[in-house]
Design a protein around this motif. Sequence first.
Motif, PDB file in Angstrom:
ATOM      1  N   LEU A  50       0.733  -1.143  -0.061  1.00  0.00           N
ATOM      2  CA  LEU A  50       0.007  -0.113  -0.078  1.00  0.00           C
ATOM      3  C   LEU A  50       0.579   1.320  -0.058  1.00  0.00           C
ATOM      4  CD1 LEU A  50      -2.803  -1.186   2.594  1.00  0.00           C
ATOM      5  CD2 LEU A  50      -2.963  -0.780   0.035  1.00  0.00           C
ATOM      6  N   SER A  51       1.725   1.175   1.005  1.00  0.00           N
ATOM      7  CA  SER A  51       2.690   2.679   1.008  1.00  0.00           C
ATOM      8  C   SER A  51       3.459   2.776  -0.538  1.00  0.00           C
ATOM      9  CB  SER A  51       3.589   2.401   2.004  1.00  0.00           C
ATOM     10  OG  SER A  51       4.597   1.240   1.801  1.00  0.00           O
ATOM     11  N   GLN A  52       3.986   1.764  -1.183  1.00  0.00           N
ATOM     12  CA  GLN A  52       4.570   1.784  -2.416  1.00  0.00           C
ATOM     13  C   GLN A  52       3.439   2.328  -3.561  1.00  0.00           C
ATOM     14  OE1 GLN A  52       7.778   1.836  -3.135  1.00  0.00           O
ATOM     15  NE2 GLN A  52       7.753   1.673  -0.709  1.00  0.00           N
ATOM     16  N   LEU A  53       2.367   1.841  -3.542  1.00  0.00           N
ATOM     17  CA  LEU A  53       1.055   2.664  -4.247  1.00  0.00           C
ATOM     18  C   LEU A  53       0.874   3.862  -4.115  1.00  0.00           C
ATOM     19  CD1 LEU A  53      -0.866  -0.672  -4.762  1.00  0.00           C
ATOM     20  CD2 LEU A  53       0.082   0.424  -6.480  1.00  0.00           C
ATOM     21  N   MET A  54       0.965   4.298  -2.763  1.00  0.00           N
ATOM     22  CA  MET A  54       0.494   5.698  -2.195  1.00  0.00           C
ATOM     23  C   MET A  54       1.848   6.518  -2.988  1.00  0.00           C
ATOM     24  SD  MET A  54      -0.595   6.557   1.419  1.00  0.00           S
ATOM     25  CE  MET A  54      -0.539   8.235   2.099  1.00  0.00           C
ATOM     26  N   LEU A  55       2.945   5.820  -2.808  1.00  0.00           N
ATOM     27  CA  LEU A  55       4.209   6.924  -3.229  1.00  0.00           C
ATOM     28  C   LEU A  55       4.373   7.127  -4.653  1.00  0.00           C
ATOM     29  CD1 LEU A  55       6.989   5.520  -0.566  1.00  0.00           C
ATOM     30  CD2 LEU A  55       5.999   7.750  -0.727  1.00  0.00           C
ATOM     31  N   PRO A  96      -5.639  -4.635 -22.513  1.00  0.00           N
ATOM     32  CA  PRO A  96      -6.335  -5.574 -21.592  1.00  0.00           C
ATOM     33  C   PRO A  96      -5.792  -6.464 -20.856  1.00  0.00           C
ATOM     34  CG  PRO A  96      -6.919  -5.201 -24.026  1.00  0.00           C
ATOM     35  CD  PRO A  96      -5.756  -4.691 -23.904  1.00  0.00           C
ATOM     36  N   ARG A  97      -4.583  -6.887 -21.471  1.00  0.00           N
ATOM     37  CA  ARG A  97      -3.875  -8.164 -20.715  1.00  0.00           C
ATOM     38  C   ARG A  97      -3.180  -7.664 -19.420  1.00  0.00           C
ATOM     39  NH1 ARG A  97      -0.057  -9.866 -25.390  1.00  0.00           N
ATOM     40  NH2 ARG A  97       0.057  -7.551 -25.544  1.00  0.00           N
ATOM     41  N   ALA A  98      -3.013  -6.217 -19.159  1.00  0.00           N
ATOM     42  CA  ALA A  98      -2.414  -5.651 -18.233  1.00  0.00           C
ATOM     43  C   ALA A  98      -3.443  -5.167 -17.170  1.00  0.00           C
ATOM     44  CB  ALA A  98      -1.176  -4.305 -18.697  1.00  0.00           C
ATOM     45  N   ARG A  99      -3.021  -5.666 -15.978  1.00  0.00           N
ATOM     46  CA  ARG A  99      -3.961  -5.319 -14.774  1.00  0.00           C
ATOM     47  C   ARG A  99      -3.374  -4.042 -14.053  1.00  0.00           C
ATOM     48  NH1 ARG A  99      -6.021 -10.218 -11.508  1.00  0.00           N
ATOM     49  NH2 ARG A  99      -3.878  -9.878 -10.740  1.00  0.00           N
ATOM     50  N   MET A 100      -4.098  -2.846 -14.046  1.00  0.00           N
ATOM     51  CA  MET A 100      -3.569  -1.678 -13.238  1.00  0.00           C
ATOM     52  C   MET A 100      -3.933  -1.822 -11.678  1.00  0.00           C
ATOM     53  SD  MET A 100      -1.923  -0.195 -15.592  1.00  0.00           S
ATOM     54  CE  MET A 100      -1.574   1.409 -14.934  1.00  0.00           C
ATOM     55  N   ILE A 101      -3.079  -1.386 -10.899  1.00  0.00           N
ATOM     56  CA  ILE A 101      -3.315  -1.684  -9.408  1.00  0.00           C
ATOM     57  C   ILE A 101      -3.130  -0.050  -8.880  1.00  0.00           C
ATOM     58  CG2 ILE A 101      -2.512  -2.564  -7.383  1.00  0.00           C
ATOM     59  CD1 ILE A 101      -3.138  -4.585  -9.680  1.00  0.00           C
ATOM     60  N   ALA A 102      -4.159   0.173  -8.027  1.00  0.00           N
ATOM     61  CA  ALA A 102      -4.381   1.582  -7.365  1.00  0.00           C
ATOM     62  C   ALA A 102      -4.701   1.398  -6.111  1.00  0.00           C
ATOM     63  CB  ALA A 102      -5.111   2.599  -8.215  1.00  0.00           C
ATOM     64  N   ILE A 103      -4.168   2.424  -5.373  1.00  0.00           N
ATOM     65  CA  ILE A 103      -4.534   2.636  -3.957  1.00  0.00           C
ATOM     66  C   ILE A 103      -5.778   3.334  -3.717  1.00  0.00           C
ATOM     67  CG2 ILE A 103      -3.277   4.512  -3.123  1.00  0.00           C
ATOM     68  CD1 ILE A 103      -2.625   3.040  -0.304  1.00  0.00           C
ATOM     69  N   THR A 104      -6.734   2.981  -2.987  1.00  0.00           N
ATOM     70  CA  THR A 104      -8.150   3.671  -2.906  1.00  0.00           C
ATOM     71  C   THR A 104      -7.778   4.747  -1.650  1.00  0.00           C
ATOM     72  OG1 THR A 104      -8.962   1.981  -1.212  1.00  0.00           O
ATOM     73  CG2 THR A 104      -9.357   1.516  -3.483  1.00  0.00           C
ATOM     74  N   ALA A 105      -8.916   5.367  -1.449  1.00  0.00           N
ATOM     75  CA  ALA A 105      -8.899   6.230  -0.425  1.00  0.00           C
ATOM     76  C   ALA A 105      -9.040   5.525   1.075  1.00  0.00           C
ATOM     77  CB  ALA A 105     -10.083   7.151  -0.506  1.00  0.00           C
ATOM     78  N   GLN A 106      -9.630   4.404   0.972  1.00  0.00           N
ATOM     79  CA  GLN A 106      -9.524   3.741   2.536  1.00  0.00           C
ATOM     80  C   GLN A 106      -8.169   3.271   2.350  1.00  0.00           C
ATOM     81  OE1 GLN A 106     -12.854   0.834   2.615  1.00  0.00           O
ATOM     82  NE2 GLN A 106     -12.008  -0.113   4.327  1.00  0.00           N
ATOM     83  N   GLY A 107      -7.574   2.721   1.418  1.00  0.00           N
ATOM     84  CA  GLY A 107      -6.252   2.274   1.676  1.00  0.00           C
ATOM     85  C   GLY A 107      -4.993   3.515   2.069  1.00  0.00           C
ATOM     86  N   ARG A 108      -5.469   4.607   1.565  1.00  0.00           N
ATOM     87  CA  ARG A 108      -4.397   5.925   1.906  1.00  0.00           C
ATOM     88  C   ARG A 108      -4.695   6.070   3.528  1.00  0.00           C
ATOM     89  NH1 ARG A 108      -2.095   8.956  -2.109  1.00  0.00           N
ATOM     90  NH2 ARG A 108      -2.944   8.358  -4.106  1.00  0.00           N
TER      91      ARG A 108
END
Length: 146
Positions: A50-55, A96-108
């Motif tokens: 989560l912290s790496q996605l946030m950064l 479409p083969r690549a999945r994108m990962i993002a942190i949500t507000a709850q994760g932040r």
Amino acid sequence: MKQPSDHDTDYMACAGCFCLASRQAARKITRLYDSYMQGSGVRVTQFTILSQLMLRGEMPIGKLAGLLGMERTTLSRNLTLLEGKNWISISAGEDPRARMIAITAQGRGLVRRGFPYWSKAQAHIGKLLGADGQAALKLLSSRNLG
């Protein structure tokens, strides 16, 4: 080439195996971080993702796996759990083969709440390692050993 016999081989050398020692140390360090993180509601492995996605922001799963030094399959299992808790979102990328990962507000929010626990664990581990140990760990983690 003649194979050495068991009588000629000093298997006691395996007792000082660097791979074994590093894996044991990694498990002990993870357990120590987790003991500090208990009050935060997140495990250190989850906090790290989560912290790496946030950064760094949204990224493909392959890039995140490389950044974390994890196998994609191991990371995928972790991401499924994080998505189930609404701490991340997983969506299709332009490819479409690549999945994108993002942190949500709850994760932040979870990273913000977990940071003080992580900081205490980080300080404790830093003292245990000392300056030389910290430098060696950073060097090994940044090098391509292959």
